[in-house]
Write a protein that holds these residues in place. Structure first.
Motif, mmCIF file in Angstrom:
data_model
loop_
_atom_site.group_PDB
_atom_site.id
_atom_site.type_symbol
_atom_site.label_atom_id
_atom_site.label_comp_id
_atom_site.label_asym_id
_atom_site.label_seq_id
_atom_site.Cartn_x
_atom_site.Cartn_y
_atom_site.Cartn_z
ATOM 1 N N VAL A 1 55.416 83.990 22.115
ATOM 2 C CA VAL A 1 55.757 82.589 22.385
ATOM 3 C C VAL A 1 57.061 82.223 21.681
ATOM 4 O O VAL A 1 57.939 81.562 22.257
ATOM 5 C CB VAL A 1 54.600 81.657 21.947
ATOM 6 C CG1 VAL A 1 55.027 80.205 21.976
ATOM 7 C CG2 VAL A 1 53.383 81.884 22.832
ATOM 8 N N ASP A 2 57.211 82.669 20.429
ATOM 9 C CA ASP A 2 58.442 82.404 19.681
ATOM 10 C C ASP A 2 59.656 83.027 20.369
ATOM 11 O O ASP A 2 60.712 82.405 20.458
ATOM 12 C CB ASP A 2 58.328 82.943 18.258
ATOM 13 C CG ASP A 2 57.313 82.181 17.415
ATOM 14 O OD1 ASP A 2 56.904 81.071 17.818
ATOM 15 O OD2 ASP A 2 56.921 82.715 16.351
ATOM 16 N N GLU B 1 58.419 93.262 17.093
ATOM 17 C CA GLU B 1 57.084 92.952 16.560
ATOM 18 C C GLU B 1 56.028 92.978 17.662
ATOM 19 O O GLU B 1 54.921 93.475 17.469
ATOM 20 C CB GLU B 1 57.104 91.584 15.875
ATOM 21 C CG GLU B 1 55.811 91.229 15.195
ATOM 22 C CD GLU B 1 55.887 89.906 14.472
ATOM 23 O OE1 GLU B 1 54.821 89.262 14.367
ATOM 24 O OE2 GLU B 1 56.971 89.514 14.013
ATOM 25 N N LYS C 1 50.661 87.355 19.901
ATOM 26 C CA LYS C 1 50.783 86.298 20.911
ATOM 27 C C LYS C 1 51.778 85.231 20.440
ATOM 28 O O LYS C 1 52.640 84.782 21.213
ATOM 29 C CB LYS C 1 49.419 85.659 21.166
ATOM 30 C CG LYS C 1 49.450 84.550 22.180
ATOM 31 C CD LYS C 1 48.069 83.959 22.372
ATOM 32 C CE LYS C 1 48.120 82.767 23.316
ATOM 33 N NZ LYS C 1 46.817 82.125 23.445
ATOM 34 N N GLN C 2 51.687 84.844 19.178
ATOM 35 C CA GLN C 2 52.614 83.848 18.638
ATOM 36 C C GLN C 2 54.044 84.379 18.630
ATOM 37 O O GLN C 2 54.994 83.639 18.916
ATOM 38 C CB GLN C 2 52.197 83.425 17.228
ATOM 39 C CG GLN C 2 53.033 82.305 16.661
ATOM 40 C CD GLN C 2 52.975 81.045 17.510
ATOM 41 O OE1 GLN C 2 51.908 80.617 17.920
ATOM 42 N NE2 GLN C 2 54.126 80.462 17.778
ATOM 43 N N ALA C 3 54.215 85.651 18.337
ATOM 44 C CA ALA C 3 55.552 86.251 18.361
ATOM 45 C C ALA C 3 56.141 86.208 19.768
ATOM 46 O O ALA C 3 57.334 85.947 19.946
ATOM 47 C CB ALA C 3 55.498 87.682 17.843
ATOM 48 N N THR D 1 61.761 89.808 17.023
ATOM 49 C CA THR D 1 60.475 89.340 17.534
ATOM 50 C C THR D 1 59.958 90.276 18.619
ATOM 51 O O THR D 1 58.760 90.569 18.675
ATOM 52 C CB THR D 1 60.612 87.899 18.086
ATOM 53 O OG1 THR D 1 61.214 87.083 17.085
ATOM 54 C CG2 THR D 1 59.275 87.310 18.438
ATOM 55 N N ARG E 1 60.003 83.669 23.542
ATOM 56 C CA ARG E 1 60.298 82.881 24.748
ATOM 57 C C ARG E 1 61.074 81.618 24.391
ATOM 58 O O ARG E 1 62.058 81.267 25.051
ATOM 59 C CB ARG E 1 58.999 82.530 25.468
ATOM 60 C CG ARG E 1 59.256 81.817 26.793
ATOM 61 C CD ARG E 1 58.004 81.293 27.426
ATOM 62 N NE ARG E 1 57.537 80.195 26.581
ATOM 63 C CZ ARG E 1 56.278 79.832 26.451
ATOM 64 N NH1 ARG E 1 55.342 80.469 27.083
ATOM 65 N NH2 ARG E 1 55.950 78.827 25.685
ATOM 66 N N GLU E 2 60.646 80.925 23.331
ATOM 67 C CA GLU E 2 61.345 79.707 22.913
ATOM 68 C C GLU E 2 62.774 80.008 22.467
ATOM 69 O O GLU E 2 63.691 79.236 22.746
ATOM 70 C CB GLU E 2 60.565 79.026 21.794
ATOM 71 C CG GLU E 2 59.265 78.409 22.254
ATOM 72 C CD GLU E 2 58.416 77.871 21.106
ATOM 73 O OE1 GLU E 2 58.813 78.029 19.923
ATOM 74 O OE2 GLU E 2 57.353 77.297 21.398
ATOM 75 N N GLN F 1 46.499 87.559 17.635
ATOM 76 C CA GLN F 1 47.010 86.189 17.589
ATOM 77 C C GLN F 1 48.457 86.182 17.094
ATOM 78 O O GLN F 1 49.298 85.439 17.600
ATOM 79 C CB GLN F 1 46.128 85.311 16.696
ATOM 80 C CG GLN F 1 46.516 83.852 16.689
ATOM 81 C CD GLN F 1 46.374 83.205 18.058
ATOM 82 O OE1 GLN F 1 45.520 83.575 18.856
ATOM 83 N NE2 GLN F 1 47.232 82.241 18.330
ATOM 84 N N SER F 2 48.747 87.020 16.112
ATOM 85 C CA SER F 2 50.102 87.127 15.584
ATOM 86 C C SER F 2 51.073 87.623 16.661
ATOM 87 O O SER F 2 52.192 87.118 16.792
ATOM 88 C CB SER F 2 50.121 88.066 14.387
ATOM 89 O OG SER F 2 51.427 88.302 13.954
#
Length: 116
Positions: A70-71, A44, A66-68, A41, A73-74, A63-64
């Motif tokens: 966040v993923d 990416e 940004k989502q990566a 991630t 971090r989780e 957006q992709s």
């Protein structure tokens, strides 16, 4: 997700009995898989957006990314929780009495001595 994972590990731990090595090993394998996912991630996110991309394609790419992020971090948070959980489970196993009282309450007092 964290509650489900916690319930799963507790259930696999034998409801209060010390966990077996296989179960601790499974947590360690999951941690390694999470580390690999974090690395992928992160790569990416580092890749960035192609400067020639314009308009809605660029917005989708951002957006992709940004989502990566966040993923990732989780995944890091979940890895830390698993590390803590594994340490607690190993500590709990190390502090247990090595005597096996799985047979039941009566077996604990079967040596004939009074345990008061």
């Amino acid at each position: 997700m964290e509650d489900a994972l916690y319930r799963y590990v507790v259930r696999m731990a034998g409801r209060g009995r010390p966990i077996k090595y296989k179960q601790a090993n499974a947590i360690e394998k999951l941690q390694k898989a999470i580390e690999s996912a974090i690395e992928n991630t992160t790569l990416e996110v580092e890749r960035g957006v192609d400067p020639e991309t314009k308009g809605s394609a660029r917005k989708a790419e951002l957006q992709s990314i940004k989502q990566a992020a966040v993923d990732a971090r989780e995944l890091i948070v979940e890895h830390q929780r698993l590390t803590t959980m594994l340490e607690e489970l190993k500590e709990a196993n190390g502090s247990k009495d090595p005597t096996d009282w799985e047979g039941g309450f009566a077996e604990e007092y079967s040596d004939g001595k009074s345990h008061q």
